[in-house]
Design an enzyme around this catalytic site. Structure first.
Site, PDB file in Angstrom:
ATOM      1  N   GLU A  27       0.819  -1.212   0.000  1.00 26.38           N
ATOM      2  CA  GLU A  27       0.000   0.000   0.000  1.00 26.38           C
ATOM      3  C   GLU A  27       0.850   1.256   0.000  1.00 26.38           C
ATOM      4  O   GLU A  27       1.962   1.253   0.512  1.00 26.38           O
ATOM      5  CB  GLU A  27      -0.814   0.068   1.297  1.00 26.38           C
ATOM      6  CG  GLU A  27      -1.648  -1.121   1.565  1.00 26.38           C
ATOM      7  CD  GLU A  27      -2.139  -1.142   3.014  1.00 26.38           C
ATOM      8  OE1 GLU A  27      -2.609  -2.203   3.429  1.00 26.38           O
ATOM      9  OE2 GLU A  27      -2.034  -0.124   3.702  1.00 26.38           O
ATOM     10  N   CYS A  87       3.205   8.308   1.471  1.00 29.30           N
ATOM     11  CA  CYS A  87       3.718   7.347   2.442  1.00 29.30           C
ATOM     12  C   CYS A  87       3.912   6.016   1.704  1.00 29.30           C
ATOM     13  O   CYS A  87       2.962   5.487   1.115  1.00 29.30           O
ATOM     14  CB  CYS A  87       2.676   7.213   3.552  1.00 29.30           C
ATOM     15  SG  CYS A  87       3.047   5.944   4.732  1.00 29.30           S
ATOM     16  N   CYS A 142       5.592  -7.460   7.921  1.00 34.43           N
ATOM     17  CA  CYS A 142       6.637  -6.935   8.800  1.00 34.43           C
ATOM     18  C   CYS A 142       6.964  -7.982   9.850  1.00 34.43           C
ATOM     19  O   CYS A 142       6.066  -8.635  10.378  1.00 34.43           O
ATOM     20  CB  CYS A 142       6.175  -5.646   9.469  1.00 34.43           C
ATOM     21  SG  CYS A 142       7.477  -4.905  10.496  1.00 34.43           S
ATOM     22  N   CYS A 185       4.709  -5.414  16.150  1.00 33.07           N
ATOM     23  CA  CYS A 185       4.166  -4.514  17.174  1.00 33.07           C
ATOM     24  C   CYS A 185       2.708  -4.885  17.383  1.00 33.07           C
ATOM     25  O   CYS A 185       1.984  -5.135  16.412  1.00 33.07           O
ATOM     26  CB  CYS A 185       4.313  -3.056  16.741  1.00 33.07           C
ATOM     27  SG  CYS A 185       6.029  -2.624  16.427  1.00 33.07           S
ATOM     28  N   CYS A 192      -0.317  -3.141  15.432  1.00 34.70           N
ATOM     29  CA  CYS A 192      -0.139  -2.774  14.022  1.00 34.70           C
ATOM     30  C   CYS A 192      -0.639  -3.873  13.075  1.00 34.70           C
ATOM     31  O   CYS A 192      -0.332  -5.050  13.263  1.00 34.70           O
ATOM     32  CB  CYS A 192       1.344  -2.498  13.767  1.00 34.70           C
ATOM     33  SG  CYS A 192       1.719  -2.161  12.047  1.00 34.70           S
ATOM     34  N   GLY A 246       5.958  -2.337   6.734  1.00 35.48           N
ATOM     35  CA  GLY A 246       7.329  -2.837   6.867  1.00 35.48           C
ATOM     36  C   GLY A 246       8.217  -1.949   7.703  1.00 35.48           C
ATOM     37  O   GLY A 246       7.886  -0.810   8.006  1.00 35.48           O
ATOM     38  N   GLU A 247       9.354  -2.520   8.096  1.00 37.71           N
ATOM     39  CA  GLU A 247      10.347  -1.765   8.878  1.00 37.71           C
ATOM     40  C   GLU A 247      11.460  -1.346   7.905  1.00 37.71           C
ATOM     41  O   GLU A 247      12.271  -2.176   7.470  1.00 37.71           O
ATOM     42  CB  GLU A 247      10.887  -2.653  10.011  1.00 37.71           C
ATOM     43  CG  GLU A 247      12.099  -2.122  10.731  1.00 37.71           C
ATOM     44  CD  GLU A 247      12.021  -0.644  11.152  1.00 37.71           C
ATOM     45  OE1 GLU A 247      11.069  -0.265  11.848  1.00 37.71           O
ATOM     46  OE2 GLU A 247      12.924   0.121  10.769  1.00 37.71           O
ATOM     47  N   SER A 258      10.902   6.426   8.991  1.00 36.59           N
ATOM     48  CA  SER A 258      10.378   6.092  10.313  1.00 36.59           C
ATOM     49  C   SER A 258      10.839   4.687  10.711  1.00 36.59           C
ATOM     50  O   SER A 258      10.737   3.753   9.922  1.00 36.59           O
ATOM     51  CB  SER A 258       8.846   6.133  10.276  1.00 36.59           C
ATOM     52  OG  SER A 258       8.305   5.715  11.496  1.00 36.59           O
ATOM     53  N   SER A 272       9.476   5.626  16.067  1.00 33.70           N
ATOM     54  CA  SER A 272       8.175   5.227  16.611  1.00 33.70           C
ATOM     55  C   SER A 272       8.392   4.808  18.048  1.00 33.70           C
ATOM     56  O   SER A 272       8.824   3.681  18.306  1.00 33.70           O
ATOM     57  CB  SER A 272       7.603   4.060  15.802  1.00 33.70           C
ATOM     58  OG  SER A 272       7.335   4.485  14.495  1.00 33.70           O
ATOM     59  N   LEU A 273       8.103   5.698  18.955  1.00 34.80           N
ATOM     60  CA  LEU A 273       8.435   5.444  20.362  1.00 34.80           C
ATOM     61  C   LEU A 273       7.281   4.715  21.056  1.00 34.80           C
ATOM     62  O   LEU A 273       7.437   3.612  21.558  1.00 34.80           O
ATOM     63  CB  LEU A 273       8.746   6.783  21.040  1.00 34.80           C
ATOM     64  CG  LEU A 273       9.458   6.684  22.375  1.00 34.80           C
ATOM     65  CD1 LEU A 273      10.874   6.173  22.202  1.00 34.80           C
ATOM     66  CD2 LEU A 273       9.466   8.044  23.073  1.00 34.80           C
ATOM     67  N   HIS A 274       6.150   5.373  21.098  1.00 32.35           N
ATOM     68  CA  HIS A 274       4.904   4.797  21.612  1.00 32.35           C
ATOM     69  C   HIS A 274       4.950   4.373  23.072  1.00 32.35           C
ATOM     70  O   HIS A 274       3.977   3.818  23.601  1.00 32.35           O
ATOM     71  CB  HIS A 274       4.425   3.612  20.759  1.00 32.35           C
ATOM     72  CG  HIS A 274       4.393   3.900  19.287  1.00 32.35           C
ATOM     73  ND1 HIS A 274       4.151   5.141  18.765  1.00 32.35           N
ATOM     74  CD2 HIS A 274       4.596   3.089  18.211  1.00 32.35           C
ATOM     75  CE1 HIS A 274       4.196   5.092  17.449  1.00 32.35           C
ATOM     76  NE2 HIS A 274       4.475   3.866  17.080  1.00 32.35           N
ATOM     77  N   ASN A 309      -5.341   4.402  15.467  1.00 35.09           N
ATOM     78  CA  ASN A 309      -6.262   4.109  14.382  1.00 35.09           C
ATOM     79  C   ASN A 309      -6.710   2.654  14.540  1.00 35.09           C
ATOM     80  O   ASN A 309      -5.879   1.749  14.419  1.00 35.09           O
ATOM     81  CB  ASN A 309      -5.476   4.262  13.071  1.00 35.09           C
ATOM     82  CG  ASN A 309      -6.307   4.790  11.944  1.00 35.09           C
ATOM     83  OD1 ASN A 309      -7.526   4.758  11.991  1.00 35.09           O
ATOM     84  ND2 ASN A 309      -5.637   5.270  10.927  1.00 35.09           N
ATOM     85  N   CYS A 366      -0.853   1.828   8.361  1.00 39.74           N
ATOM     86  CA  CYS A 366      -0.189   0.917   7.450  1.00 39.74           C
ATOM     87  C   CYS A 366      -0.690  -0.512   7.582  1.00 39.74           C
ATOM     88  O   CYS A 366      -0.968  -0.992   8.658  1.00 39.74           O
ATOM     89  CB  CYS A 366       1.316   0.980   7.672  1.00 39.74           C
ATOM     90  SG  CYS A 366       1.817   0.582   9.345  1.00 39.74           S
TER      91      CYS A 366
END
Ligand code: SAH
Ligand code: SF4
Length: 395
Positions: free
Chosen positions: A109, A130, A137, A141, A144, A205-206, A237, A260-262, A336, A379
């Site tokens: 995507e 994006c 991935c 996480c 995700c 993906g990372e 990112s 991406s801390l979160h 999201n 994503c």
């Protein structure tokens, strides 16, 4: 070029097949070395690159000012493919999401976001794209969609570049067409009109786990003869691959970095991001500091607000300490919702309070109310849904 053999730096393939390296995965230098014979002038290379990038062609026959013999030789040695649009959501004046089919049938995507002057201070005609860097991935996480079905493969440089070119190609043809349309079967060649001014490597993906292909793609997207997107307009990112953040710091190009801390403590991060067990916050922070020192640039910390997980006001202080240490600004993003996962976003009023508290600690914080919430713009969501409804078939 004096003879066909000068394109044969690698053994000729018996027949054209999708196994050929796509020409957009090759660097300008590699192509130049193949064109280096006495008989081919370098202007042919410039013509070729102009077809590949500003004109974004999909077929060798579209390269009308190259001799037919040269086109045939190129076709024997290289693949030439762009991702094929299979679904689009969203309207022209808002966030649009593209689902692409790659050469081997896998789906990825890209999301096109019109400028938000509040967030980026940009002109209204600017667009941010994006892009994805992997199919699936491996980092898993918990919140995700991209990692839900695991990792399948890395994207090649041409597949990363191809998302930008295919969106621009789509845009230059589709003006005036109804939204949510499928790609037309027969379309005229694309014009070289530019659409994407900013690139965020935040799709599926990372990116830093596909480092070499990513860097190869970004060099082409940055080059004046390629995508001509300024390095400062490209943000990568990462969920926190500390050694690769150091590699990125050592790269001469000035890409921007978002982490991406979160979670501002190992306790919270361990719970939602398995990568934290490998590179805990102390290691990640050191790598971030190295990046800031080497680049002399601000980085961004992405912080999704997930109800009851990381949105307690007690998290504000550790988050502000980390942000101060890294001279970072913080992007707060209400979660999201992903189908099949039970995580939810906090009330908007709570998100605002969290943001205000952070700002009261002297941190530059932006609360990003996701534009794409209604079209599953986080994503991996569209691809996951599509694959689960329709089992993947190779084309
Ligand atoms: N793997 C990289 C880049 C892709 S993810 C990374 O993790 O940074 C891009 C961003 O989307 C990350 O900040 C990620 O945490 C965030 N994200 C993933 N799922 C989300 C969701 N459901 N809602 C909001 N943001 C999400
Ligand atoms: Fe992978 Fe990033 Fe999603 Fe984590 S947030 S699973 S690293 S894509």
């Amino acid at each position: 070029m004096s003879s066909p053999s000068q394109l044969s730096a690698q053994p000729p393939s018996p027949a054209r097949s999708t196994a050929l390296t796509d020409i957009r995965s090759e660097s300008r230098e590699t192509l130049a070395s193949r064109f280096g014979g006495p008989g081919i002038p370098s202007y042919r290379l410039d013509q070729l690159l102009a077809w590949l990038y500003p004109h974004r062609v999909e077929k060798w026959d579209e390269m009308t000012n190259l001799p037919r013999k040269l086109r045939e030789e190129l076709a024997q040695h290289f693949g030439l493919e762009l991702p094929q649009l299979i679904q689009k959501q969203g309207s022209h004046d808002s966030t649009q999401k593209f689902l692409w089919r790659l050469g081997d049938g896998n789906l990825v995507e890209s999301v096109l976001i019109p400028a938000n002057p509040d967030l980026y201070g940009e002109r209204a005609d600017r667009h941010t794209l994006c892009v994805s860097t992997q199919v699936g991935c491996a980092y898993g996480c918990r919140f995700c969609a991209s990692g839900l079905d695991g990792w399948r493969r890395n994207l090649g440089p041409h597949e990363i570049i191809g998302q930008v070119l295919a969106v621009e190609r789509w845009n230059s043809r589709s003006s005036g067409k109804p939204d949510d349309a499928q790609a037309p079967a027969q379309t005229p060649p694309a014009t070289s009109e530019r659409l994407v001014n900013n690139l965020v490597i935040m799709g599926m993906g990372e990116p830093l786990a596909n480092y070499d292909n990513l860097m190869q793609a970004l060099r082409t997207l940055n080059a004046p003869w390629g995508g001509a997107i300024g390095a400062r307009k490209i943000t990568i990112s990462t969920s926190g691959l500390a050694p690769r953040i150091r590699d990125l710091a050592d790269d001469p190009l000035q890409f921007r970095l978002a982490i991406s801390l979160h979670g501002a403590t190992d306790e919270v991060r361990d719970r939602i991001m398995p990568v934290n067990r490998k590179y805990p916050l102390a290691v990640l922070t050191e790598a971030g500091m190295y990046y800031v020192e080497k680049k002399g640039k601000m980085i961004t910390l992405e912080y999704i607000l997930i109800a009851g997980v990381n949105d307690s006001l007690d998290e504000v202080l550790p988050l502000s300490r980390l942000a101060h240490k890294l001279h970072a600004k913080v992007n707060l993003i209400p979660y999201n919702q992903v189908e099949g996962l039970s995580w939810t976003r906090p009330e908007e009023s709570h998100c605002r309070r969290f943001s205000e508290r952070l700002q009261a600690e002297g941190i530059t914080a932006t609360l990003r109310i996701e534009k794409g919430h209604d079209i599953e713009a986080a994503c991996g969501q569209l691809r996951l849904k599509s694959e689960r409804l329709t089992p993947l078939k190779a084309t």
